[in-house]
Scaffold this motif. Structure first.
Motif, mmCIF file in Angstrom:
data_model
loop_
_atom_site.group_PDB
_atom_site.id
_atom_site.type_symbol
_atom_site.label_atom_id
_atom_site.label_comp_id
_atom_site.label_asym_id
_atom_site.label_seq_id
_atom_site.Cartn_x
_atom_site.Cartn_y
_atom_site.Cartn_z
ATOM 1 N N UNK A 1 -7.643 60.010 89.326
ATOM 2 C CA UNK A 1 -7.714 58.643 88.712
ATOM 3 C C UNK A 1 -8.531 57.733 89.593
ATOM 4 N N UNK A 2 -9.818 57.387 89.087
ATOM 5 C CA UNK A 2 -10.558 56.458 89.743
ATOM 6 C C UNK A 2 -10.437 55.332 90.196
ATOM 7 N N UNK A 3 -9.183 54.629 89.613
ATOM 8 C CA UNK A 3 -8.510 53.463 90.210
ATOM 9 C C UNK A 3 -7.859 53.859 91.687
ATOM 10 N N UNK A 4 -7.747 54.992 92.015
ATOM 11 C CA UNK A 4 -7.042 55.046 93.195
ATOM 12 C C UNK A 4 -7.960 54.997 94.586
ATOM 13 N N UNK A 5 -9.402 55.215 94.357
ATOM 14 C CA UNK A 5 -10.376 55.222 95.207
ATOM 15 C C UNK A 5 -11.245 53.834 94.848
ATOM 16 N N UNK A 6 -11.504 52.837 95.954
ATOM 17 C CA UNK A 6 -11.008 53.027 97.248
ATOM 18 C C UNK A 6 -9.674 52.471 97.680
ATOM 19 N N UNK A 7 -9.000 51.634 96.846
ATOM 20 C CA UNK A 7 -7.866 50.923 97.715
ATOM 21 C C UNK A 7 -6.666 51.612 98.152
ATOM 22 N N UNK A 8 -6.127 52.750 97.325
ATOM 23 C CA UNK A 8 -5.096 53.628 97.871
ATOM 24 C C UNK A 8 -5.293 54.237 98.954
ATOM 25 N N UNK A 9 -6.656 55.114 99.186
ATOM 26 C CA UNK A 9 -7.301 55.526 100.299
ATOM 27 C C UNK A 9 -7.211 54.792 101.409
#
Length: 241
Positions: A41-49
């Protein structure tokens, strides 16, 4: 977008292994997780990481914070300020496809530099510059470890982990603030972070006994190989037919 059972297991394993590496050598969660997260899921990187990495580095700092090189960390954080602003701008301006390819490129460049054994002297200017590059890379891709690992690699194990963790905790919070101001963090980000936080906690708890049993050099080599595989998959997905 919901996660399938297989995707959840893959992300959890990646986070757990990345947390073990982060605790052991002071960086690695971002390099390992960013390509895999971007594939799922491209929306997970960078914020979730970045959110997960902030929690892991806080745990390391609580354990080994007494060995932090405060002066070096200060110069690195001063350099991180302009880099963070530039990285947030890239997240806003770059399409998801280009951002994914940037993540892959940063992973491959970091692995290549590590394999080459490049070791600049930790002068104020080099630490400041490394902080700037780390801020740009960390905010745009969640992979800010390689520049700092290169400039601080002469530090002893506990001092390296403490200094890297102090820098990345404050630096991650700076990057997250910039991303939030740019509108790149929302409810979806927080939900996914909460879902994967137990895997990060498990990695932190397992890191102690595992680090004593595993060969550090072999562990790092294996992690780099996994990171390259993730980056290659990311490139294949976005450049393939």
């Amino acid at each position: 977008m919901g996660l399938t059972g297989g995707e959840f297991v893959l992300l959890s394993l990646t986070v757990g292994i990345g947390a073990v590496l982060q605790v052991s050598v002071g960086f690695g969660l971002g390099m390992l997780a960013a390509p895999v997260f971007s594939l799922v899921d491209p929306t997970l990187a960078p914020p979730v990481v970045l959110l997960l990495a902030a929690g892991v580095t806080a745990a390391v700092l609580a354990r080994e914070g007494g060995g932090t090189d405060l002066r070096g960390c200060g110069w690195a954080l001063a350099g991180r300020v302009p880099g963070t602003a530039a990285g947030a701008l890239l997240v806003v301006l770059l399409p998801a496809r280009h951002l994914a390819l940037l993540i892959a490129g940063v992973v491959l460049a970091g692995v290549a530099a590590s394999a080459a054994g490049y070791a600049p002297r930790p002068r104020r200017s080099s630490v400041f510059l490394a902080g700037t590059v780390s801020g740009l890379m960390g905010t745009a891709t969640s992979i800010g470890g390689p520049p700092m690992a290169m400039v601080w690699q002469r530090l002893s194990g506990p001092r390296l982990r403490a200094t890297m963790s102090a820098f990345f905790l404050v630096g991650s919070l700076m990057s997250l603030a910039a991303l939030a101001a740019a509108g790149a963090i929302g409810a979806h980000t927080l939900q996914r972070t909460a879902l994967l936080a137990p895997a990060a906690a498990a990695g932190v708890l397992l890191a102690g006994p595992l680090t004593r049993r595993l060969n550090a050099r072999h562990t790092r080599t294996a992690a780099m190989a996994l990171a390259v595989a993730g980056a290659a998959g990311l490139v294949a997905r976005h450049l393939g037919p």
